[in-house]
Enzyme design. Structure first.
Site, PDB file in Angstrom:
ATOM      1  N   LYS A 165       2.622   3.484  10.087  1.00  0.00           N
ATOM      2  CA  LYS A 165       2.679   4.740   8.847  1.00  0.00           C
ATOM      3  C   LYS A 165       3.429   5.987  10.070  1.00  0.00           C
ATOM      4  O   LYS A 165       2.614   5.901  10.857  1.00  0.00           O
ATOM      5  CB  LYS A 165       1.729   5.080   8.750  1.00  0.00           C
ATOM      6  CG  LYS A 165       0.914   4.229   7.083  1.00  0.00           C
ATOM      7  CD  LYS A 165       1.777   4.081   5.947  1.00  0.00           C
ATOM      8  CE  LYS A 165       1.121   2.546   5.187  1.00  0.00           C
ATOM      9  NZ  LYS A 165       2.060   3.078   4.328  1.00  0.00           N
ATOM     10  N   ASP A 241      10.796   1.538  -1.678  1.00  0.00           N
ATOM     11  CA  ASP A 241       9.323   1.537  -2.281  1.00  0.00           C
ATOM     12  C   ASP A 241       8.953   2.866  -3.772  1.00  0.00           C
ATOM     13  O   ASP A 241       8.978   2.495  -4.467  1.00  0.00           O
ATOM     14  CB  ASP A 241       8.047   1.428  -1.361  1.00  0.00           C
ATOM     15  CG  ASP A 241       7.210   1.347  -1.712  1.00  0.00           C
ATOM     16  OD1 ASP A 241       6.684   1.425  -3.069  1.00  0.00           O
ATOM     17  OD2 ASP A 241       6.089   1.214  -1.408  1.00  0.00           O
ATOM     18  N   LYS A 265       4.656  -2.285  -7.018  1.00  0.00           N
ATOM     19  CA  LYS A 265       3.023  -2.370  -6.489  1.00  0.00           C
ATOM     20  C   LYS A 265       2.622  -2.211  -8.232  1.00  0.00           C
ATOM     21  O   LYS A 265       3.450  -1.696  -9.127  1.00  0.00           O
ATOM     22  CB  LYS A 265       2.574  -1.063  -6.149  1.00  0.00           C
ATOM     23  CG  LYS A 265       3.105  -0.847  -5.032  1.00  0.00           C
ATOM     24  CD  LYS A 265       2.934   0.559  -4.569  1.00  0.00           C
ATOM     25  CE  LYS A 265       2.636   0.537  -2.745  1.00  0.00           C
ATOM     26  NZ  LYS A 265       3.458   0.363  -1.669  1.00  0.00           N
TER      27      LYS A 265
END
Length: 367
Positions: A165, A241, A265
């Site tokens: 991250k 993403d 997702k």
């Protein structure tokens, strides 16, 4: 078969590490997850879970899941849950947008379809394409040396893919990427995930400074156009993403060569029905996927495992075992990590049974 009742549960999912931090100073310490239970007139029960990553990540938030369900459910009572296409059309007509609120209804219907037919969901999604799936570990944003130590810890648990991250201060992010890459094996995969956190000039600096490293760059900037600009400036493999959130944006990305990999997702796109469509488009066009969700516990992890197990291994870049990050079990029979991998159960449906003591009483019931 008809839907006779829908129960909605709220459950807190504290983190083993205490805090999960990502770009722009965002963090979560306790995740707010929603579990949906669809009860049919012949006694079958389907379950699903939706857990947004806070309220500052995507256009989704925990209270929005439950508010969206309150809008949707009156249109669903009395409907056939096995007619999943019709269920999705009803939801889209009743509530424009808000795919994350529709996702648990869609997933619970797939669970019911599996139970009604005696088949695991991965069989319904195309059949088993692999026995188990490789997992990645997300490394929460901290000082470079602490992130490097955590990578060593999780590598010892069998992980070989790591999502770092970043998306904070560009200078410190460059240090983070160098520090973590240096402790990995040459065969290990490192992804620098900025979660939209860099401006274009910051992203350009970072990709230039890490150009000699073996690392993937993920979602550096807020918009699709900014990300494509950075992709054109680097030879490093590129992951999209947050901006790949519908079949239409996926088709655009494929047509414009915007990425090498996507993160798929399930709740972001509205559930397993649309996730399967996007998965199949990716396979047809040679785009590997990280198959995951925004967050969740045992039930979300089961849905991820079924979609991933029905995806060919060469197109499964990785998957996520979110239930290993938390301290609360909410379902029995959920997938468990074994040496950096997990699998979906061969039992009908998602193969999980809610732990009602953990869920508590429903926060809403509709019939």
């Amino acid at each position: 078969m008809k839907i006779s009742k829908i129960n909605v549960y709220q459950v807190d999912l504290p983190l083993k590490e205490g805090r999960y931090s990502w770009s722009n100073g965002n963090f979560v310490e306790v995740f707010d997850s929603t579990v949906v239970e669809i009860i049919t007139d012949d006694g079958l029960i389907g379950v699903a879970e939706c857990c947004p990553l806070g309220s500052a990540y995507l256009p989704s938030f925990a209270l929005g899941v439950r508010a969206g369900l309150a809008e949707l459910v009156p249109h669903l009572i009395g409907q056939d849950p096995l007619n999943i296409g019709h269920i999705n059309r009803l939801m889209d007509a009743a509530l424009r947008g808000h795919p994350y609120a529709k996702a648990p209804i869609d997933i619970a219907c797939w669970d019911l379809l599996g139970k009604a037919t005696g088949l695991p969901v991965f069989t319904l999604l195309g059949g088993a394409a692999q026995d188990d799936v490789v997992l990645y570990r997300a490394i929460s944003q901290e000082a470079p040396e602490r992130m490097a130590k955590k990578i060593e810890l999780y590598a010892a648990q069998g992980y070989t893919k790591f999502q770092l991250k970043v998306g904070g201060d560009a200078n410190e992010d460059i240090e983070r990427i160098h520090a973590t890459r240096s402790v990995l094996k040459p065969t290990d995969i490192l992804v620098a995930d900025a979660n939209t956190g860099w401006t274009r000039h910051e992203a350009a600096r970072v990709v230039g400074a890490i150009a000699s490293l073996d690392v993937y760059v993920e979602q550096p900037c807020l918009t699709y156009e900014e990300c494509v600009s950075i992709r054109r400036r680097t030879t490093l493999p590129f992951i999209m993403d947050e901006v790949i959130d519908t079949p239409n944006t996926l088709v655009r990305g494929i047509a414009e060569d915007a990425m090498d990999v996507i993160n798929l997702k399930i709740s972001k796109v509205g559930g397993l029905t649309k996730a399967k469509l996007m998965r199949d488009l990716c396979v047809q066009h040679g785009i590997p996927m990280t198959i995951e969700d925004t967050w969740g516990g045992d039930i979300t992890t089961a849905a991820i495992a079924h979609l991933a197990r029905s995806t060919p291994s060469e197109f499964t870049f990785s998957a996520t075992d979110f239930n290993s990050y938390g301290t609360v079990d909410i379902a029995e029979g959920a997938p468990q990590r074994v040496n950096g991998r997990m699998t979906a159960a061969d039992r009908p449906g998602l193969g999980v049974t809610p732990i009602y003591d953990a869920l508590g009483a429903p926060v809403a019931s509709y019939s």
